[in-house]
Design a protein around this motif. Structure first.
Motif, mmCIF file in Angstrom:
data_model
loop_
_atom_site.group_PDB
_atom_site.id
_atom_site.type_symbol
_atom_site.label_atom_id
_atom_site.label_comp_id
_atom_site.label_asym_id
_atom_site.label_seq_id
_atom_site.Cartn_x
_atom_site.Cartn_y
_atom_site.Cartn_z
ATOM 1 N N ALA A 8 0.832 -1.208 0.000
ATOM 2 C CA ALA A 8 0.000 0.000 0.000
ATOM 3 C C ALA A 8 0.863 1.252 0.000
ATOM 4 O O ALA A 8 1.948 1.291 0.584
ATOM 5 N N VAL A 9 0.336 2.260 -0.672
ATOM 6 C CA VAL A 9 0.943 3.584 -0.710
ATOM 7 C C VAL A 9 -0.129 4.571 -0.252
ATOM 8 O O VAL A 9 -1.267 4.512 -0.720
ATOM 9 N N ILE A 10 0.237 5.426 0.687
ATOM 10 C CA ILE A 10 -0.718 6.367 1.270
ATOM 11 C C ILE A 10 -0.405 7.771 0.759
ATOM 12 O O ILE A 10 0.750 8.211 0.827
ATOM 13 N N GLN A 11 -1.421 8.461 0.268
ATOM 14 C CA GLN A 11 -1.241 9.873 -0.095
ATOM 15 C C GLN A 11 -1.955 10.737 0.937
ATOM 16 O O GLN A 11 -3.054 10.418 1.379
ATOM 17 N N MET A 12 -1.301 11.833 1.335
ATOM 18 C CA MET A 12 -1.896 12.737 2.330
ATOM 19 C C MET A 12 -1.775 14.189 1.869
ATOM 20 O O MET A 12 -1.106 14.482 0.871
ATOM 21 N N PHE A 227 2.538 18.106 -5.595
ATOM 22 C CA PHE A 227 2.072 17.544 -6.865
ATOM 23 C C PHE A 227 1.192 16.311 -6.706
ATOM 24 O O PHE A 227 0.338 16.036 -7.556
ATOM 25 N N GLY A 228 1.381 15.549 -5.645
ATOM 26 C CA GLY A 228 0.575 14.322 -5.508
ATOM 27 C C GLY A 228 0.995 13.268 -6.520
ATOM 28 O O GLY A 228 2.174 13.051 -6.732
ATOM 29 N N HIS A 229 -0.022 12.621 -7.154
ATOM 30 C CA HIS A 229 0.244 11.543 -8.112
ATOM 31 C C HIS A 229 1.078 10.424 -7.485
ATOM 32 O O HIS A 229 1.988 9.874 -8.117
ATOM 33 N N SER A 230 0.724 10.084 -6.226
ATOM 34 C CA SER A 230 1.281 8.874 -5.620
ATOM 35 C C SER A 230 1.041 7.712 -6.572
ATOM 36 O O SER A 230 0.012 7.671 -7.262
ATOM 37 N N ALA A 231 1.967 6.764 -6.563
ATOM 38 C CA ALA A 231 1.803 5.654 -7.500
ATOM 39 C C ALA A 231 2.541 4.411 -7.016
ATOM 40 O O ALA A 231 3.486 4.492 -6.233
ATOM 41 N N ILE A 232 2.055 3.273 -7.503
ATOM 42 C CA ILE A 232 2.794 2.020 -7.396
ATOM 43 C C ILE A 232 3.173 1.637 -8.821
ATOM 44 O O ILE A 232 2.303 1.540 -9.691
ATOM 45 N N VAL A 233 4.481 1.507 -9.054
ATOM 46 C CA VAL A 233 4.977 1.213 -10.406
ATOM 47 C C VAL A 233 5.631 -0.158 -10.383
ATOM 48 O O VAL A 233 6.420 -0.454 -9.474
ATOM 49 N N GLY A 246 -5.231 14.735 -3.154
ATOM 50 C CA GLY A 246 -6.069 14.412 -2.008
ATOM 51 C C GLY A 246 -5.658 13.126 -1.316
ATOM 52 O O GLY A 246 -4.773 12.411 -1.779
ATOM 53 N N GLU A 247 -6.322 12.875 -0.165
ATOM 54 C CA GLU A 247 -6.003 11.669 0.602
ATOM 55 C C GLU A 247 -6.386 10.419 -0.187
ATOM 56 O O GLU A 247 -7.425 10.408 -0.839
ATOM 57 N N ALA A 248 -5.543 9.395 -0.084
ATOM 58 C CA ALA A 248 -5.855 8.167 -0.814
ATOM 59 C C ALA A 248 -5.044 7.000 -0.281
ATOM 60 O O ALA A 248 -3.984 7.180 0.318
ATOM 61 N N VAL A 249 -5.587 5.804 -0.522
ATOM 62 C CA VAL A 249 -4.889 4.552 -0.228
ATOM 63 C C VAL A 249 -4.806 3.771 -1.536
ATOM 64 O O VAL A 249 -5.836 3.454 -2.129
ATOM 65 N N LEU A 250 -3.610 3.501 -1.989
ATOM 66 C CA LEU A 250 -3.423 2.695 -3.199
ATOM 67 C C LEU A 250 -2.936 1.321 -2.777
ATOM 68 O O LEU A 250 -2.052 1.212 -1.918
ATOM 69 N N VAL A 251 -3.489 0.280 -3.355
ATOM 70 C CA VAL A 251 -3.058 -1.082 -3.028
ATOM 71 C C VAL A 251 -2.777 -1.840 -4.325
ATOM 72 O O VAL A 251 -3.538 -1.727 -5.290
ATOM 73 N N ALA A 252 -1.672 -2.565 -4.344
ATOM 74 C CA ALA A 252 -1.378 -3.431 -5.494
ATOM 75 C C ALA A 252 -0.638 -4.659 -4.972
ATOM 76 O O ALA A 252 -0.028 -4.621 -3.908
ATOM 77 N N GLU A 253 -0.717 -5.722 -5.747
ATOM 78 C CA GLU A 253 -0.042 -6.948 -5.347
ATOM 79 C C GLU A 253 1.344 -7.029 -5.953
ATOM 80 O O GLU A 253 1.535 -6.661 -7.109
#
Ligand SMILES: O=C(O)CNC(=O)[C@H](CS)NC(=O)CCC(=O)C(=O)O
Length: 287
Positions: A8-12, A227-233, A246-253
């Motif tokens: 998980a990657v958290i954006q705040m 800038f934001g644009h949190s990501a899992i690459v 904005g606030e977000a939770v990104l999840v990837a396997e």
């Protein structure tokens, strides 16, 4: 069937007040845990953006009187989650009187500290935005170590924000066996729009690692815009998940066999002809 290794990657959009940021971070980490994440990365300065007195905060945290470290241990333990705690200001462990460093801590699912990485490259840059001038070295001293740590989701290389412009650090992490790389960040809106995606994807492609890029994305005290644009690459450079603002939770396997396939079919590590000596220069350390 093997259990999936979810990341998980958290954006705040962190503000100056630590306690309010910790409430938000807790809520987002809870969501990450509910969605099955084993490890989550918080953004740079998750607990304090535009805090008026970083030196005092750092001293208090070191002395065990600060709010952030007990919160971190408790949260990781409650949620059974490994956490990369973006950055927080901390003096060197053995020199509490020294200037703080921008410190990224890795804690395990029992809340125990596993690794500490201090940001190597400080953002002393002139940018054409409403702040124009960033002098991170006014508040922080630079780190002097390259850090990898083993976790249940793979070997993690630790970096922070402006570091992402220095590929030799990432080459050193790959050489030390990194499979995932954390990049907590607070890129400026201006430099992010120009460079962020290229940089995080390039570092993923070069190192054939998963990039866990956890950003600040919005408006902070100052005012200051990130800038934001949190990501899992993924290790092929594909963006698996992304959030603009904005606030977000990104999840990837984590797909271990896909990573092995990328590394096997294009063995850049074996093809390397120029090896960069992995000694961190101390010449730039302030003081
Ligand atoms: O100061 C704070 O409150 C939090 N720390 C940051 O925002 C840091 C240091 S000023 N930001 C960066 O490194 C931006 C890098 C960047 O934007 C680039 O490389 O283009």
């Amino acid at each position: 069937m093997k259990e999936p290794l979810s990341l998980a990657v958290i954006q705040m959009v962190s503000q100056a007040e630590v306690s309010a940021n910790l409430v938000v971070a807790r809520r987002l980490l809870e969501q990450a845990a509910e969605r099955g994440a084993r490890l989550a990365v918080l953004p740079e300065n998750f607990a304090c953006m535009g805090h008026p007195d970083l030196a005092s905060l750092a001293r208090a945290e070191h002395a065990g009187h600060g709010p952030i470290l007990p919160w971190l241990r408790q949260t990781a333990r409650d949620l059974g989650l490994w956490v990369v705690a973006g950055t927080l200001p901390l003096p060197p462990d053995d020199r509490p009187g020294d200037k703080p460093r921008a410190c990224s801590l890795l804690v395990d699912d029992r809340g125990e500290r596993v690794a500490r990485y201090d940001k190597l490259h400080l953002f002393d840059v002139d940018v054409v935005d409403n702040r124009r001038r960033y002098r991170e070295s006014d508040d922080y001293a630079a780190g002097d170590q390259v850090v990898v740590a083993d976790t249940p989701v793979g070997r993690l290389g630790m970096t922070v924000c402006y570091d992402v412009r220095f590929p030799e650090l990432y080459g050193a992490l790959r050489a030390q066996g990194a499979e995932l790389i954390s990049v907590p960040a607070a890129f400026t809106a201006v430099t992010g729009a120009a460079h962020w995606h290229v940089l995080i994807r390039a570092r993923a492609i070069e190192t054939q690692c998963v990039m866990l890029a956890a950003a600040q994305g919005g408006v902070h005290p100052g005012p200051r815009e990130t800038f934001g644009h949190s990501a899992i690459v993924d290790p092929w450079g594909s963006v698996l998940a992304e959030q603009a603002q904005g606030e977000a939770v990104l999840v990837a396997e984590r797909d271990e066999s896909a990573q092995a396939q990328v590394r096997q079919s294009m063995p850049v590590q074996a093809h390397r002809r120029i090896s960069v000596a992995c000694a961190v220069t101390r010449a730039h350390l302030s003081e």
